[in-house]
Write a protein that holds these residues in place. Structure first.
Motif, PDB file in Angstrom:
ATOM      1  N   ARG A 154      -1.454   4.412  -9.229  1.00 25.55           N
ATOM      2  CA  ARG A 154      -1.404   4.722  -7.504  1.00 25.55           C
ATOM      3  C   ARG A 154      -0.547   6.007  -7.342  1.00 25.55           C
ATOM      4  O   ARG A 154      -0.978   6.816  -6.641  1.00 25.55           O
ATOM      5  N   LYS A 209      -2.355   9.239  -8.307  1.00 22.61           N
ATOM      6  CA  LYS A 209      -3.605   9.580  -7.456  1.00 22.61           C
ATOM      7  C   LYS A 209      -3.162   9.922  -6.129  1.00 22.61           C
ATOM      8  O   LYS A 209      -3.850  10.907  -5.356  1.00 22.61           O
ATOM      9  N   GLN A 245       0.793  -1.186   0.091  1.00 20.61           N
ATOM     10  CA  GLN A 245      -0.090   0.117  -0.146  1.00 20.61           C
ATOM     11  C   GLN A 245       0.779   1.236  -0.064  1.00 20.61           C
ATOM     12  O   GLN A 245       1.565   1.610   0.955  1.00 20.61           O
TER      13      GLN A 245
END
Length: 225
Positions: free
Chosen positions: A205, A208, A164
């Protein structure tokens, strides 16, 4: 599961499924040696760097039978003895990855571990795994980087794909490095289909997340939109 050294492909260090022998007498996994010859246009033996007179591949039926026999004998014992993943395995794997030029097998195991257990992701960060992965990715920028190095980079991208970004400032900083962006661009051009998918997902990712690196966001959006 550990397997005999002579069952490993010298390129990937993984268990061979379709072993073939070249003129130097060294045996490789077929898909790996074919990629060495056809994709990277090499005319040498990867293990000995000896120049080859021909690129013929001879199936090693004897070795294949031995591998199949070993797999059958170990399947039952492996399934009965499998247990929970020990978190200190992550530290051991990272040390192995740092110390050996043949990193693919260990990276595959690390990736499998974090896919099965979210806590392993925290262990990876705690033991400095982000920096280890970054070093591997940067290696494909080195002049004359070889097939083994490129395969390791593909596997490292597979590990990063499962992390993550928003939870790890070190990882965000790593992926923002210009050399890392260059490495990912190379991966988009030359990587396997899976590696390209992982790279695209990571770039999306990154685009963003508001990290103050507008140039990277613009570059990523332009490449993958």
């Amino acid at each position: 599961m550990e397997f005999p050294l002579h069952f490993r492909c010298p390129i990937s260090m993984e268990l061979m499924q379709d072993p073939v022998t070249i003129s130097t007498g060294v045996t490789y996994e077929r898909k790996n040696i074919e990629k060495w010859f056809n994709t990277y246009k090499k005319t040498t033996c990867p293990a000995t760097m000896q120049l080859l007179e021909g690129l013929d591949l001879t199936p090693n039926h004897t070795l294949k039978r031995l591998i199949l026999s070993w797999q059958e004998q170990n399947t039952a014992s492996s399934s009965s003895s499998s247990g929970g993943i020990e978190h200190n395995e992550v530290a051991l794997l990272l040390r192995t990855i740092e110390s050996t030029p043949f990193k693919v097998s260990s990276l595959k195991k690390l990736r499998s571990m974090i896919e099965k257990d979210d806590e392993i992701k925290g262990d990876l960060v705690k033991f400095g795994g982000t920096e280890v992965l970054g070093h591997i990715i940067f290696q494909i920028l080195v002049e004359n980087s070889d097939f083994v190095t490129f395969r390791a980079c593909e596997e490292a991208m597979g590990v990063l794909y499962h992390l993550q970004l928003s939870d790890d400032e070190v990882l965000i900083q790593l992926l923002s490095e210009p050399d890392c962006i260059k490495s990912m661009a190379i991966m988009l051009q030359r990587g396997s289909a899976e590696a390209r998918l992982h790279t695209v997902a990571i770039l999306r990712r990154m685009a963003k997340i508001d990290c103050g690196w507008g140039q990277v966001k613009s570059w990523a959006k332009g490449k993958i939109d």
